[in-house]
Design a protein around this motif. Structure first.
Motif, mmCIF file in Angstrom:
data_model
loop_
_atom_site.group_PDB
_atom_site.id
_atom_site.type_symbol
_atom_site.label_atom_id
_atom_site.label_comp_id
_atom_site.label_asym_id
_atom_site.label_seq_id
_atom_site.Cartn_x
_atom_site.Cartn_y
_atom_site.Cartn_z
ATOM 1 N N PRO A 90 29.628 9.811 23.997
ATOM 2 C CA PRO A 90 30.359 11.050 23.711
ATOM 3 C C PRO A 90 30.726 11.101 22.233
ATOM 4 O O PRO A 90 31.084 10.080 21.646
ATOM 5 C CB PRO A 90 31.621 10.932 24.571
ATOM 6 N N TYR A 91 30.654 12.290 21.661
ATOM 7 C CA TYR A 91 30.855 12.415 20.215
ATOM 8 C C TYR A 91 32.209 11.893 19.771
ATOM 9 O O TYR A 91 32.350 11.306 18.694
ATOM 10 C CB TYR A 91 30.686 13.875 19.770
ATOM 11 N N ILE A 92 33.231 12.065 20.619
ATOM 12 C CA ILE A 92 34.595 11.705 20.235
ATOM 13 C C ILE A 92 34.719 10.221 19.854
ATOM 14 O O ILE A 92 35.611 9.826 19.110
ATOM 15 C CB ILE A 92 35.596 12.070 21.368
ATOM 16 N N THR A 93 33.770 9.398 20.333
ATOM 17 C CA THR A 93 33.823 7.973 19.967
ATOM 18 C C THR A 93 33.713 7.793 18.459
ATOM 19 O O THR A 93 34.237 6.828 17.907
ATOM 20 C CB THR A 93 32.693 7.171 20.638
ATOM 21 N N HIS A 94 33.023 8.727 17.795
ATOM 22 C CA HIS A 94 32.852 8.582 16.339
ATOM 23 C C HIS A 94 34.173 8.789 15.572
ATOM 24 O O HIS A 94 34.616 7.888 14.862
ATOM 25 C CB HIS A 94 31.734 9.511 15.848
ATOM 26 N N PRO A 95 34.827 9.966 15.726
ATOM 27 C CA PRO A 95 36.116 10.094 15.023
ATOM 28 C C PRO A 95 37.123 9.023 15.434
ATOM 29 O O PRO A 95 37.925 8.586 14.597
ATOM 30 C CB PRO A 95 36.612 11.501 15.409
ATOM 31 N N LEU A 117 40.292 14.519 13.215
ATOM 32 C CA LEU A 117 39.785 15.897 13.203
ATOM 33 C C LEU A 117 38.618 16.093 12.246
ATOM 34 O O LEU A 117 38.132 17.208 12.082
ATOM 35 C CB LEU A 117 40.925 16.841 12.781
ATOM 36 N N HIS A 118 38.137 14.987 11.596
ATOM 37 C CA HIS A 118 37.309 15.187 10.402
ATOM 38 C C HIS A 118 35.986 15.911 10.660
ATOM 39 O O HIS A 118 35.449 16.530 9.758
ATOM 40 C CB HIS A 118 37.067 13.862 9.669
ATOM 41 N N ASP A 119 35.468 15.863 11.901
ATOM 42 C CA ASP A 119 34.206 16.561 12.169
ATOM 43 C C ASP A 119 34.393 17.847 12.977
ATOM 44 O O ASP A 119 33.415 18.511 13.312
ATOM 45 C CB ASP A 119 33.231 15.634 12.919
ATOM 46 N N THR A 120 35.633 18.200 13.284
ATOM 47 C CA THR A 120 35.820 19.365 14.159
ATOM 48 C C THR A 120 35.377 20.656 13.491
ATOM 49 O O THR A 120 34.691 21.475 14.092
ATOM 50 C CB THR A 120 37.300 19.514 14.591
ATOM 51 N N ALA A 182 35.287 5.575 5.437
ATOM 52 C CA ALA A 182 35.335 5.061 6.810
ATOM 53 C C ALA A 182 34.293 5.765 7.677
ATOM 54 O O ALA A 182 33.639 5.140 8.525
ATOM 55 C CB ALA A 182 36.741 5.255 7.386
ATOM 56 N N ASP A 183 34.123 7.070 7.454
ATOM 57 C CA ASP A 183 33.117 7.851 8.173
ATOM 58 C C ASP A 183 31.728 7.259 7.917
ATOM 59 O O ASP A 183 30.948 7.016 8.840
ATOM 60 C CB ASP A 183 33.192 9.302 7.662
ATOM 61 N N ARG A 184 31.440 6.983 6.630
ATOM 62 C CA ARG A 184 30.130 6.432 6.303
ATOM 63 C C ARG A 184 29.959 5.032 6.901
ATOM 64 O O ARG A 184 28.878 4.679 7.358
ATOM 65 C CB ARG A 184 29.944 6.391 4.784
ATOM 66 N N HIS A 186 31.174 3.859 9.715
ATOM 67 C CA HIS A 186 30.815 3.938 11.125
ATOM 68 C C HIS A 186 29.405 4.484 11.314
ATOM 69 O O HIS A 186 28.662 4.015 12.167
ATOM 70 C CB HIS A 186 31.822 4.774 11.924
ATOM 71 N N ASN A 187 29.029 5.459 10.496
ATOM 72 C CA ASN A 187 27.661 5.977 10.596
ATOM 73 C C ASN A 187 26.633 4.907 10.238
ATOM 74 O O ASN A 187 25.562 4.835 10.848
ATOM 75 C CB ASN A 187 27.480 7.204 9.702
ATOM 76 N N MET A 188 26.948 4.063 9.273
ATOM 77 C CA MET A 188 26.028 2.979 8.909
ATOM 78 C C MET A 188 25.956 1.945 10.023
ATOM 79 O O MET A 188 24.894 1.400 10.302
ATOM 80 C CB MET A 188 26.487 2.307 7.611
#
Ligand code: MN
Length: 710
Positions: A90-95, A117-120, A182-184, A186-188
């Motif tokens: 589920p997408y929410i795991t990312h934020p 909220l960063h991707d909402t 932090a976003d990058r 987790h994406n990495m």
């Protein structure tokens, strides 16, 4: 294999014990995902899914108001519901994961709220207005700062322009970049599900842009993990080799680092110094660097000792004991407490040797210094809160050197924001950004007025001039370095005093040569812009052509040098700005400094002068291209719309205007100077006729060293 061996760089809670976090498993995202699927709990209860975030947050901020986190989670979860990550979760795991990273580093509540909220706004129906209405302006600003610009609107420029937007936003609130990092991260961490080409592309941007930013903002914990993730993707073979080295080392029976740590504990205990002595495994990239440097890796090379104390003064106490009771490697000693680096980092570095020759590096710092070393700006708390609200315990980090006076807006960031304004196109911005971030070490030079300038290592006086004066530095005529007159090309050293001498002539021109000595983007962009706007400064000048400042090369109509320059293949040919030769003019050349050949029309007054001082002529002839650049003067009576009519006449002839200047009218007469790009030199007579036919124009002439005066 233990978690420690597979990834020694795992970031985690910062204090007090690094070892404790080493043993802790990474948060199970599947578990988070399941909790998320169960949906938010009752209205006032904290949803289970943010349990980890709350726990990590409370560890750093026991009194934090958790309500914004609860509300942010509820909104993020409900708006992302149904969206999936590429991994199937589920997408929410990312934020959630991004927020956990920040919480563990000690970020304050507003950052965490925005992080949830960063991707909402980017990916759901939620709008920035809604975020402002429910969470306030600060959260809206942070979410806006990390929201990507749309490919539909920006095409290929979307990524550079998104970074530009993010950096500008960071200039006002550094927490924007905390969330982005932090976003990058987790994406990495979860990049494995992407196509290999995409992985590589993202890894390269991470290496060129995000890692240097993490370094400059002092966020060591994110930087080291990002480095390892990039290393694995871009250098898979070396990564595998390094991993093998680490695995082999972890299976050895003896551990020299542990033995030295025990010895250090004994020494400090006897001296009555309270200290924690920990072993910090090096991350993969660090092991790789050390193995490249030393050739062979010994047991003590796989990590470093970290000594944590309570007070600044204890750092020096520990150092004294180690240097007295053990064998110090004096060349390894560095004092980053008295002489801090530009990125908030503070520590004493030293090394001690064992009788068998193994050397252990030792870092000595206070708990507070450690927190800042790991989490950098993220550890500063709310940068806008009054000092009393910040949970700082006065580590004395704010020295008066200007660079560190305001850690939320460091000098390098201000300079970056300055030059990016002058980089209009995304390509220039993007390549300059990468180049700027590659210049990692900074120096500080002093101005006579007591101020300071921060510059990258290798910067010259030209860089100092543009750093201090912006585009007004075009008028710089000289410099004193440490009291002595010096060339503007002089490379500055840390601690130099630089006094720039500024001319009063408002029409001062930068020299083309300056470009060779300009290392900073702000200088390079300013000079390049000036040169582009003044391709051939053809106004009458008393100075001989060769001593004039920048007669820019005509990019076209470059004459091919004939046999004279045979022994100088590759000579640069420059069309003289004084007479602007155009095919099929009869031309001649002179070689000047630096192997450059300047080309004049044979009737140019400068030719006589050059010959009189004994300069040898160089034979030149026109090349094949018929395109050319020429400077024309138009003399006219002043009247309304004259300028518009003239430029229209030029445009109707299919000629591009490179630059135009109009002198103030004197006695009803106006003189215009145009530098024009013609598709074909043969068209010049027709163009001049067309210009003469404009009502009011009484003469049009080629720029000439001694231009006719009406
Ligand atoms: Mn994201």
């Amino acid at each position: 294999m233990s978690a420690e061996a597979t990834n020694p760089a795992t970031p985690g809670p910062i204090t007090p014990a690094v070892q404790r976090r080493r043993g802790r498993p990474r948060i199970d995202l599947r578990r988070l995902g399941r909790a998320a699927l169960l949906g938010p709990a009752g209205r006032d209860r904290l949803p289970d899914a943010i349990g980890h975030v709350v726990e990590a947050h409370r560890a750093h901020h026991p009194d934090a108001d958790l309500d914004p986190l609860r509300r942010a989670y509820v909104l993020a979860e409900s708006s992302h519901r149904g969206q999936m990550r590429k991994s199937g979760e589920p997408y929410i795991t990312h934020p959630l994961a991004v927020t956990l990273i920040l919480a563990e580093l000690g970020a304050e509540t507003t950052t965490l709220t925005a992080s949830l909220l960063h991707d909402t706004v980017e990916d759901t129906e939620v709008t920035l207005d809604q975020v402002r209405a429910e969470f306030g302006e600060e959260v809206r600003y942070l979410v806006d700062g990390v929201t990507k610009l749309e490919k539909v609107d920006y095409g290929a420029a979307a990524e550079p322009e998104t970074f530009r937007k993010m950096l500008v936003a960071t200039g006002s609130d550094v927490r924007v970049m905390s969330i982005k990092l932090a976003d990058r991260l987790h994406n990495m961490r979860t990049l494995g599900v992407m196509r290999p080409e995409k992985q590589e592309r993202i890894a390269k941007v991470t290496k060129d842009v995000l890692i240097p930013l993490a370094e400059r903002l002092g966020v060591q914990a994110l930087k080291t993990e990002l480095e390892d993730l990039v290393f694995e993707i871009l250098r898979p073979e070396e990564y595998a080799h390094t991993r093998e080295l680490i695995v082999q080392n972890s299976s050895r029976a003896d551990d020299p680092l542990a033995e030295i740590a025990e010895e250090v504990r004994g020494v400090l205990r006897e001296a009555g110094l309270q200290a924690e002595v920990l072993i910090r495994p090096r991350h993969f990239v660090s092991v790789h660097r050390v193995s490249r440097k030393r050739g062979e890796m010994r047991g003590a090379d796989f990590g470093r000792l970290l000594v944590l104390v309570n007070e600044d003064a204890d750092c020096y106490g520990v150092l004294g004991e180690l240097h007295t009771c053990l064998t110090p490697v004096v060349s390894e000693f560095k004092d980053f407490i008295a002489v801090p680096k530009f990125n908030l980092y503070q520590s004493l570095h030293t090394a001690v040797a064992r009788p068998d020759g193994q050397v252990a590096e030792v870092l000595i710092r206070t708990h507070q210094m450690h927190k800042v070393a790991e989490a950098g700006v993220i550890a500063l708390g709310n940068p806008y809160a009054a000092p009393a609200e910040e949970q700082q315990d006065g580590d004395g980090a704010r020295s008066a050197d200007g660079e560190r006076a305001d850690p939320t807006r460091p000098g390098w960031l201000s300079r970056l924001l300055d030059w990016q304004e002058a980089a209009p196109d995304p390509d220039t911005f993007w390549s300059t950004l990468r180049e700027d971030l590659a210049q990692d070490r900074e120096i500080t030079v002093f101005r006579p007025d007591g101020g300071t300038l921060g510059l990258p290592a290798g910067a010259s006086c030209v860089d100092a001039a543009y750093a201090q004066y912006g585009e007004d530095a075009h008028a710089c005529i000289g410099v004193r370095v440490n009291g002595r007159l010096a060339r503007l090309s002089t490379v500055l050293k840390d601690g130099d005093t630089v006094q720039l001498l500024m001319g009063q002539d408002p029409a001062s021109e930068p020299s083309r040569e300056w470009l060779e000595h300009a290392h900073t983007p702000v200088a390079r962009i300013a000079i390049t812009r000036w040169l582009a706007a003044h391709p051939a400064s053809a106004t009458a000048s008393e100075a001989p052509a060769e001593t004039r400042r920048p007669a820019a090369d005509g990019p076209a109509a470059r004459p091919a040098a004939a046999d004279v320059v045979v022994d100088r293949p590759g000579a640069t040919v420059r069309l003289a700005g004084c007479c602007t030769p155009v095919p099929p003019d009869a031309i001649t050349g002179f070689s000047v400094r630096g192997g450059v050949v300047t080309v004049h029309r044979v009737e140019c007054a400068a030719v006589e002068r050059m010959k009189n001082v004994g300069r040898a002529e160089v034979e030149v002839r026109w090349g094949d291209s018929s395109e050319c650049r020429v400077t024309l003067f138009a003399e006219s009576f002043g009247r309304p719309h004259l300028l518009a009519d003239l430029t229209e006449a030029i445009a109707l002839e299919g000629v591009a205007i490179v630059s135009a200047t109009v002198e103030p009218p004197s006695q009803q007469r106006v003189r215009h100077t145009y530098t024009l790009q013609l598709p074909d030199a043969a068209h010049l007579p027709a163009l001049m006729r067309a210009m003469r036919n404009v009502p009011g124009v009484f003469d049009v002439s080629r720029a000439h060293h001694q231009s006719p005066t009406p």
